[in-house]
Scaffold this motif. Structure first.
Motif, PDB file in Angstrom:
ATOM      1  N   VAL A  93     -18.252 -46.085  46.722  1.00  0.00           N
ATOM      2  CA  VAL A  93     -19.226 -47.035  47.271  1.00  0.00           C
ATOM      3  C   VAL A  93     -18.520 -48.098  48.107  1.00  0.00           C
ATOM      4  O   VAL A  93     -18.960 -48.431  49.216  1.00  0.00           O
ATOM      5  N   ILE A  94     -17.425 -48.625  47.601  1.00  0.00           N
ATOM      6  CA  ILE A  94     -16.698 -49.678  48.315  1.00  0.00           C
ATOM      7  C   ILE A  94     -16.109 -49.141  49.608  1.00  0.00           C
ATOM      8  O   ILE A  94     -16.208 -49.774  50.660  1.00  0.00           O
ATOM      9  N   LYS A  95     -15.509 -47.954  49.560  1.00  0.00           N
ATOM     10  CA  LYS A  95     -14.923 -47.352  50.768  1.00  0.00           C
ATOM     11  C   LYS A  95     -15.997 -47.100  51.830  1.00  0.00           C
ATOM     12  O   LYS A  95     -15.760 -47.318  53.008  1.00  0.00           O
ATOM     13  N   ALA A  96     -17.186 -46.657  51.405  1.00  0.00           N
ATOM     14  CA  ALA A  96     -18.269 -46.389  52.353  1.00  0.00           C
ATOM     15  C   ALA A  96     -18.871 -47.688  52.902  1.00  0.00           C
ATOM     16  O   ALA A  96     -19.231 -47.759  54.076  1.00  0.00           O
ATOM     17  N   SER A  97     -18.966 -48.713  52.067  1.00  0.00           N
ATOM     18  CA  SER A  97     -19.598 -49.977  52.461  1.00  0.00           C
ATOM     19  C   SER A  97     -18.695 -50.864  53.296  1.00  0.00           C
ATOM     20  O   SER A  97     -19.173 -51.597  54.158  1.00  0.00           O
ATOM     21  N   ALA A  98     -17.404 -50.825  53.015  1.00  0.00           N
ATOM     22  CA  ALA A  98     -16.464 -51.716  53.710  1.00  0.00           C
ATOM     23  C   ALA A  98     -15.140 -50.990  53.940  1.00  0.00           C
ATOM     24  O   ALA A  98     -14.161 -51.213  53.223  1.00  0.00           O
ATOM     25  N   PRO A  99     -15.103 -50.096  54.947  1.00  0.00           N
ATOM     26  CA  PRO A  99     -13.872 -49.339  55.195  1.00  0.00           C
ATOM     27  C   PRO A  99     -12.671 -50.217  55.570  1.00  0.00           C
ATOM     28  O   PRO A  99     -11.531 -49.774  55.460  1.00  0.00           O
ATOM     29  N   ALA A 100     -12.926 -51.468  55.954  1.00  0.00           N
ATOM     30  CA  ALA A 100     -11.830 -52.373  56.319  1.00  0.00           C
ATOM     31  C   ALA A 100     -11.047 -52.850  55.099  1.00  0.00           C
ATOM     32  O   ALA A 100      -9.916 -53.326  55.238  1.00  0.00           O
ATOM     33  N   LEU A 101     -11.624 -52.730  53.917  1.00  0.00           N
ATOM     34  CA  LEU A 101     -10.918 -53.162  52.708  1.00  0.00           C
ATOM     35  C   LEU A 101      -9.840 -52.149  52.345  1.00  0.00           C
ATOM     36  O   LEU A 101     -10.050 -50.942  52.429  1.00  0.00           O
ATOM     37  N   SER A 102      -8.696 -52.659  51.934  1.00  0.00           N
ATOM     38  CA  SER A 102      -7.564 -51.819  51.533  1.00  0.00           C
ATOM     39  C   SER A 102      -7.490 -51.740  50.014  1.00  0.00           C
ATOM     40  O   SER A 102      -7.379 -52.774  49.355  1.00  0.00           O
TER      41      SER A 102
END
Length: 158
Positions: A76-85
């Motif tokens: 969910v996090i990768k799909a919602s905010a791909p800029a996050l590492s």
């Protein structure tokens, strides 16, 4: 004849016991120290993939209910905010923007609690009036929960 009375100050000080950090807290601090050492060895060019593989490995180690929730949160996090590492933070999966942790997942097993936690740090852009939630208890993830988390993560990095 010797006076064997103790001063009130000494007696008061010895009646209090300091329990210090729990084993879990000490373990988390040791994990954080190790993470910093690894990051220092990698230097400023630390790859995003290194953090991703470390997070996925940590999620794979978790017991069943937390592992499934953690893997779903990761997606969910990768799909919602791909800029996050993705990165490890105190031995927990976390997601950073410009090197600063925005959100994190803490399994119930981490500190022997009855529920897992999904939380946001102060770098998250979630301010809403004078008071807003920064952490959520998770016992399961429904589609509605995933949608809400996705929206919060998008807002946090906006």
């Amino acid at each position: 004849m010797k006076d064997t009375r103790k001063s009130a100050k000494t007696t008061a000080a010895t009646s209090k016991t300091y329990e210090g950090f729990t084993d879990e807290e000490r373990g988390a601090m040791k994990e954080r120290a190790q993470e910093l050492k690894v990051a220092a060895r990698r230097g400023p060019r630390g790859k995003k993939e290194d953090g991703e593989s470390a997070v996925l490995a940590k999620l794979a180690e978790l017991p069943e209910p937390d592992r499934v929730m953690g893997e779903r949160l990761h997606a969910v996090i990768k799909a919602s905010a791909p800029a996050l590492s993705p990165k490890l933070w105190y031995g927990m999966p976390a997601y950073a923007k410009d090197g600063k942790v925005v959100c994190f997942f803490q399994s119930a097993q981490k500190f022997n609690t009855r529920y897992a936690t999904f939380g946001f740090n102060d770098t998250a852009n979630l301010d809403d009036g004078a008071m807003w939630p920064t952490a959520f208890a998770l016992t399961e993830l429904t589609a509605a929960d995933e949608a809400r988390i996705g929206a919060l993560v998008k807002k946090a990095v906006s």
